[in-house]
Write a protein that holds these residues in place. Sequence first.
Motif, PDB file in Angstrom:
ATOM      1  N   ALA A  41     -20.829 -29.153 -44.827  1.00  0.00           N
ATOM      2  CA  ALA A  41     -21.810 -28.099 -45.001  1.00  0.00           C
ATOM      3  C   ALA A  41     -23.384 -28.606 -45.830  1.00  0.00           C
ATOM      4  O   ALA A  41     -24.391 -28.242 -44.968  1.00  0.00           O
ATOM      5  CB  ALA A  41     -21.324 -26.637 -45.068  1.00  0.00           C
ATOM      6  N   ASN A  42     -23.045 -28.937 -46.817  1.00  0.00           N
ATOM      7  CA  ASN A  42     -24.347 -29.353 -47.536  1.00  0.00           C
ATOM      8  C   ASN A  42     -24.960 -30.440 -46.855  1.00  0.00           C
ATOM      9  O   ASN A  42     -26.255 -30.883 -46.710  1.00  0.00           O
ATOM     10  CB  ASN A  42     -23.923 -29.978 -48.925  1.00  0.00           C
ATOM     11  N   LEU A  43     -24.215 -31.467 -46.471  1.00  0.00           N
ATOM     12  CA  LEU A  43     -24.828 -32.605 -45.738  1.00  0.00           C
ATOM     13  C   LEU A  43     -25.536 -32.337 -44.378  1.00  0.00           C
ATOM     14  O   LEU A  43     -26.468 -32.935 -43.844  1.00  0.00           O
ATOM     15  CB  LEU A  43     -23.830 -33.621 -45.502  1.00  0.00           C
ATOM     16  N   ALA A  44     -25.041 -31.399 -43.726  1.00  0.00           N
ATOM     17  CA  ALA A  44     -25.366 -30.715 -42.485  1.00  0.00           C
ATOM     18  C   ALA A  44     -26.962 -30.240 -42.649  1.00  0.00           C
ATOM     19  O   ALA A  44     -27.871 -30.357 -41.862  1.00  0.00           O
ATOM     20  CB  ALA A  44     -24.490 -29.810 -41.924  1.00  0.00           C
ATOM     21  N   ALA A  45     -26.920 -29.436 -43.850  1.00  0.00           N
ATOM     22  CA  ALA A  45     -28.185 -28.900 -44.129  1.00  0.00           C
ATOM     23  C   ALA A  45     -29.149 -30.037 -44.455  1.00  0.00           C
ATOM     24  O   ALA A  45     -30.170 -29.765 -44.160  1.00  0.00           O
ATOM     25  CB  ALA A  45     -28.089 -27.961 -45.725  1.00  0.00           C
ATOM     26  N   VAL A  46     -28.892 -31.005 -45.146  1.00  0.00           N
ATOM     27  CA  VAL A  46     -29.697 -32.080 -45.679  1.00  0.00           C
ATOM     28  C   VAL A  46     -30.275 -32.657 -44.287  1.00  0.00           C
ATOM     29  O   VAL A  46     -31.673 -32.928 -44.396  1.00  0.00           O
ATOM     30  CB  VAL A  46     -28.814 -33.170 -46.404  1.00  0.00           C
ATOM     31  N   ALA A  47     -29.486 -32.863 -43.105  1.00  0.00           N
ATOM     32  CA  ALA A  47     -30.008 -33.462 -42.051  1.00  0.00           C
ATOM     33  C   ALA A  47     -30.862 -32.593 -41.310  1.00  0.00           C
ATOM     34  O   ALA A  47     -31.856 -33.033 -40.974  1.00  0.00           O
ATOM     35  CB  ALA A  47     -28.704 -33.420 -41.048  1.00  0.00           C
ATOM     36  N   GLU A  48     -30.664 -31.358 -41.227  1.00  0.00           N
ATOM     37  CA  GLU A  48     -31.530 -30.143 -40.762  1.00  0.00           C
ATOM     38  C   GLU A  48     -32.700 -30.506 -41.365  1.00  0.00           C
ATOM     39  O   GLU A  48     -33.872 -30.374 -40.844  1.00  0.00           O
ATOM     40  CB  GLU A  48     -30.777 -28.991 -40.924  1.00  0.00           C
TER      41      GLU A  48
ATOM     42  N   GLY B 134     -13.589 -24.438 -39.846  1.00  0.00           N
ATOM     43  CA  GLY B 134     -13.899 -23.852 -41.172  1.00  0.00           C
ATOM     44  C   GLY B 134     -15.177 -23.292 -41.042  1.00  0.00           C
ATOM     45  O   GLY B 134     -15.931 -23.932 -39.945  1.00  0.00           O
ATOM     46  N   ILE B 135     -15.894 -22.668 -41.938  1.00  0.00           N
ATOM     47  CA  ILE B 135     -17.275 -22.120 -41.928  1.00  0.00           C
ATOM     48  C   ILE B 135     -17.812 -22.408 -43.299  1.00  0.00           C
ATOM     49  O   ILE B 135     -17.482 -22.073 -44.363  1.00  0.00           O
ATOM     50  CB  ILE B 135     -17.407 -20.541 -41.815  1.00  0.00           C
ATOM     51  N   GLY B 136     -18.883 -23.412 -43.290  1.00  0.00           N
ATOM     52  CA  GLY B 136     -19.466 -23.657 -44.643  1.00  0.00           C
ATOM     53  C   GLY B 136     -20.985 -23.455 -44.345  1.00  0.00           C
ATOM     54  O   GLY B 136     -21.466 -23.338 -43.300  1.00  0.00           O
ATOM     55  N   ALA B 137     -21.616 -23.208 -45.515  1.00  0.00           N
ATOM     56  CA  ALA B 137     -23.028 -22.896 -45.559  1.00  0.00           C
ATOM     57  C   ALA B 137     -23.776 -24.073 -46.568  1.00  0.00           C
ATOM     58  O   ALA B 137     -23.429 -24.109 -47.807  1.00  0.00           O
ATOM     59  CB  ALA B 137     -23.143 -21.676 -46.215  1.00  0.00           C
ATOM     60  N   GLY B 138     -24.734 -24.491 -45.991  1.00  0.00           N
ATOM     61  CA  GLY B 138     -25.614 -25.263 -46.756  1.00  0.00           C
ATOM     62  C   GLY B 138     -26.758 -24.504 -47.194  1.00  0.00           C
ATOM     63  O   GLY B 138     -27.523 -24.329 -46.366  1.00  0.00           O
TER      64      GLY B 138
ATOM     65  N   ASP C  50     -36.609 -23.910 -51.597  1.00  0.00           N
ATOM     66  CA  ASP C  50     -37.869 -24.706 -51.777  1.00  0.00           C
ATOM     67  C   ASP C  50     -37.617 -26.030 -51.335  1.00  0.00           C
ATOM     68  O   ASP C  50     -37.903 -26.920 -52.351  1.00  0.00           O
ATOM     69  CB  ASP C  50     -38.669 -24.243 -53.197  1.00  0.00           C
ATOM     70  N   GLY C  51     -37.137 -26.661 -50.259  1.00  0.00           N
ATOM     71  CA  GLY C  51     -36.896 -27.809 -49.828  1.00  0.00           C
ATOM     72  C   GLY C  51     -35.947 -28.438 -50.546  1.00  0.00           C
ATOM     73  O   GLY C  51     -35.893 -29.850 -50.411  1.00  0.00           O
ATOM     74  N   ALA C  52     -35.082 -28.026 -51.241  1.00  0.00           N
ATOM     75  CA  ALA C  52     -34.026 -28.804 -51.937  1.00  0.00           C
ATOM     76  C   ALA C  52     -32.643 -28.102 -51.894  1.00  0.00           C
ATOM     77  O   ALA C  52     -32.513 -26.912 -51.660  1.00  0.00           O
ATOM     78  CB  ALA C  52     -34.536 -28.805 -53.454  1.00  0.00           C
ATOM     79  N   LEU C  53     -31.677 -28.952 -51.486  1.00  0.00           N
ATOM     80  CA  LEU C  53     -30.240 -28.517 -51.471  1.00  0.00           C
ATOM     81  C   LEU C  53     -29.862 -27.820 -52.930  1.00  0.00           C
ATOM     82  O   LEU C  53     -30.012 -28.214 -53.847  1.00  0.00           O
ATOM     83  CB  LEU C  53     -29.359 -29.572 -51.059  1.00  0.00           C
TER      84      LEU C  53
ATOM     85  N   ALA D  60     -31.274 -27.996 -34.656  1.00  0.00           N
ATOM     86  CA  ALA D  60     -31.455 -28.901 -33.648  1.00  0.00           C
ATOM     87  C   ALA D  60     -30.724 -30.158 -33.531  1.00  0.00           C
ATOM     88  O   ALA D  60     -30.743 -30.751 -32.675  1.00  0.00           O
ATOM     89  CB  ALA D  60     -32.977 -29.629 -34.199  1.00  0.00           C
ATOM     90  N   LEU D  61     -29.718 -29.881 -34.368  1.00  0.00           N
ATOM     91  CA  LEU D  61     -28.639 -31.182 -34.307  1.00  0.00           C
ATOM     92  C   LEU D  61     -27.323 -30.590 -33.979  1.00  0.00           C
ATOM     93  O   LEU D  61     -26.400 -31.389 -33.486  1.00  0.00           O
ATOM     94  CB  LEU D  61     -28.778 -31.720 -35.769  1.00  0.00           C
ATOM     95  N   GLY D  62     -26.956 -29.423 -34.164  1.00  0.00           N
ATOM     96  CA  GLY D  62     -25.633 -28.744 -33.550  1.00  0.00           C
ATOM     97  C   GLY D  62     -24.483 -29.558 -34.302  1.00  0.00           C
ATOM     98  O   GLY D  62     -24.720 -29.602 -35.580  1.00  0.00           O
ATOM     99  N   ALA D  63     -23.627 -29.986 -33.783  1.00  0.00           N
ATOM    100  CA  ALA D  63     -22.318 -30.695 -34.152  1.00  0.00           C
ATOM    101  C   ALA D  63     -22.529 -31.998 -34.610  1.00  0.00           C
ATOM    102  O   ALA D  63     -21.674 -32.372 -35.396  1.00  0.00           O
ATOM    103  CB  ALA D  63     -21.389 -30.906 -32.896  1.00  0.00           C
ATOM    104  N   ASP D  64     -23.664 -32.317 -34.389  1.00  0.00           N
ATOM    105  CA  ASP D  64     -24.166 -33.975 -35.118  1.00  0.00           C
ATOM    106  C   ASP D  64     -24.670 -33.765 -36.412  1.00  0.00           C
ATOM    107  O   ASP D  64     -24.780 -35.078 -37.017  1.00  0.00           O
ATOM    108  CB  ASP D  64     -25.046 -34.710 -34.160  1.00  0.00           C
ATOM    109  N   ALA D  65     -24.808 -32.621 -37.101  1.00  0.00           N
ATOM    110  CA  ALA D  65     -25.800 -32.776 -38.247  1.00  0.00           C
ATOM    111  C   ALA D  65     -24.957 -33.176 -39.408  1.00  0.00           C
ATOM    112  O   ALA D  65     -25.652 -34.066 -40.157  1.00  0.00           O
ATOM    113  CB  ALA D  65     -25.874 -31.159 -38.617  1.00  0.00           C
ATOM    114  N   ALA D  66     -23.805 -32.948 -39.604  1.00  0.00           N
ATOM    115  CA  ALA D  66     -23.105 -33.484 -40.854  1.00  0.00           C
ATOM    116  C   ALA D  66     -22.935 -34.949 -40.891  1.00  0.00           C
ATOM    117  O   ALA D  66     -23.327 -35.660 -41.972  1.00  0.00           O
ATOM    118  CB  ALA D  66     -21.517 -32.888 -40.880  1.00  0.00           C
ATOM    119  N   ALA D  67     -22.793 -35.712 -39.708  1.00  0.00           N
ATOM    120  CA  ALA D  67     -22.751 -37.140 -39.756  1.00  0.00           C
ATOM    121  C   ALA D  67     -23.933 -37.668 -40.153  1.00  0.00           C
ATOM    122  O   ALA D  67     -24.153 -38.589 -40.667  1.00  0.00           O
ATOM    123  CB  ALA D  67     -21.888 -37.747 -38.571  1.00  0.00           C
TER     124      ALA D  67
END
Length: 411
Positions: free
Chosen positions: A199-206, A229-233, A237-240, A369-376
């Motif tokens: 979830a954190n890496l998906a947020a990084v991609a977004e 599962g359900i995760g939240a990134g 202020d522009g940082a994870l 914008a990335l959907g299921a591709d975000a984490a990878a």
Amino acid sequence: MTAPGPASQHTVRRHNCALVLDAVAATPGVSRAGVAARIGLTKATVSTLVDRLVTASLVREEGRQHRSGPGRRGTSLSLSPDGPCGLGVEIGVDYLATCLTGLTGEVRDEHVRRIDNRDTPASRVLSRVAAELRRALQHAEHEGLTVGGVGVAVPGLVEAPSGRVLVAPNLGWENVDLAAGLRTGVPDLPGELVVGNEANLAAVAELDTMRRGEETAPASFVHVSGEIGIGAGIVLDGALFDGANGFGGELGHFPVRPRGPRCSCGAVGCLERLAGQDAILGSAGADDVDDLVSRLDAGERTAVAAVRSAGRLLGSALSAVVNLLDIPAIVLGGTYARLYPWLADPLSAELSCRVLVSRWRPVEVRRSALGADAAARGAAVSALRAVLTDPDTYIASRAARSGSGTGAMSG
């Protein structure tokens, strides 16, 4: 206590090289003189470092700058599209995904392998991941691409410095040394190996995608990855923001029904057991997400009711996050991105009645914008960050690999 000695010439060059590359990445089209003014180094020093970065295919010269007025026009600099790629892999509960992403954000290869990783020994899953990594590395070599680092996204609590997964309930993992397992399975992994929560890496991609293509993107948001599962990134202020120990964002284990079903984590009434992908499919009587979407398109009442119920429960959990952290936007990713047309309204309605400031500052609910591709994708982006923050080490490593004649790929 021994006082620190002066920095060596190599240490200074390493630091300055990172400063120059960061300046080019932050201001595409900048000139050498512009970089020097931005970071406070002499023009001669910057020019030498830029030449080093150009030779390593990290920076590209793009001709004279376009500007009016007197004076000599400098040469425009930007990150090189021919530079190294980050290789990202996501270990999903029911799939494995890989992604090769370049310095300028372009995706050079994506691959998804549908396979059930539940109730499978971690060693067996890591063998599957190693096979996918070898496939991606072979593809990169065939295409003449350099891989600068590898990132791995996993649905669990990750001790990032060591690459150890403390627990991944939906995989049935506890205390798995993922980094060591992958380096054993793929001994010639290039660059740094980064392991993080999916979830954190998906947020990084977004966040990376927003920065590249949308000037009005929110600086703070919660990216919700809706899968089994359900995760939240959480981005502030522009940082994870991932908490004191890197374990934040476990939205799926918010208690939303005190007497609800038992969760894989051992608790009862967790959000993911009531609003996760499996829960929605079960309530809708659908075989998979494609079947569910077909039923929703047809207006089937049971399917619509299942998604709306999940939206209300998700809104209830997210309202607590918004009230606590004053987050202005929610981004729905993963399966939730596909269900957005039916999920967004009930979720927004729940936020409106539960978020204290919603009358004055409504919470925006948007589709990833990335959907299921975000984490990878985020795993690949994170792998490249090691190159961007320490280009001198990457350059030296690349030269060593080329000199040894093993694992060398053109850039």
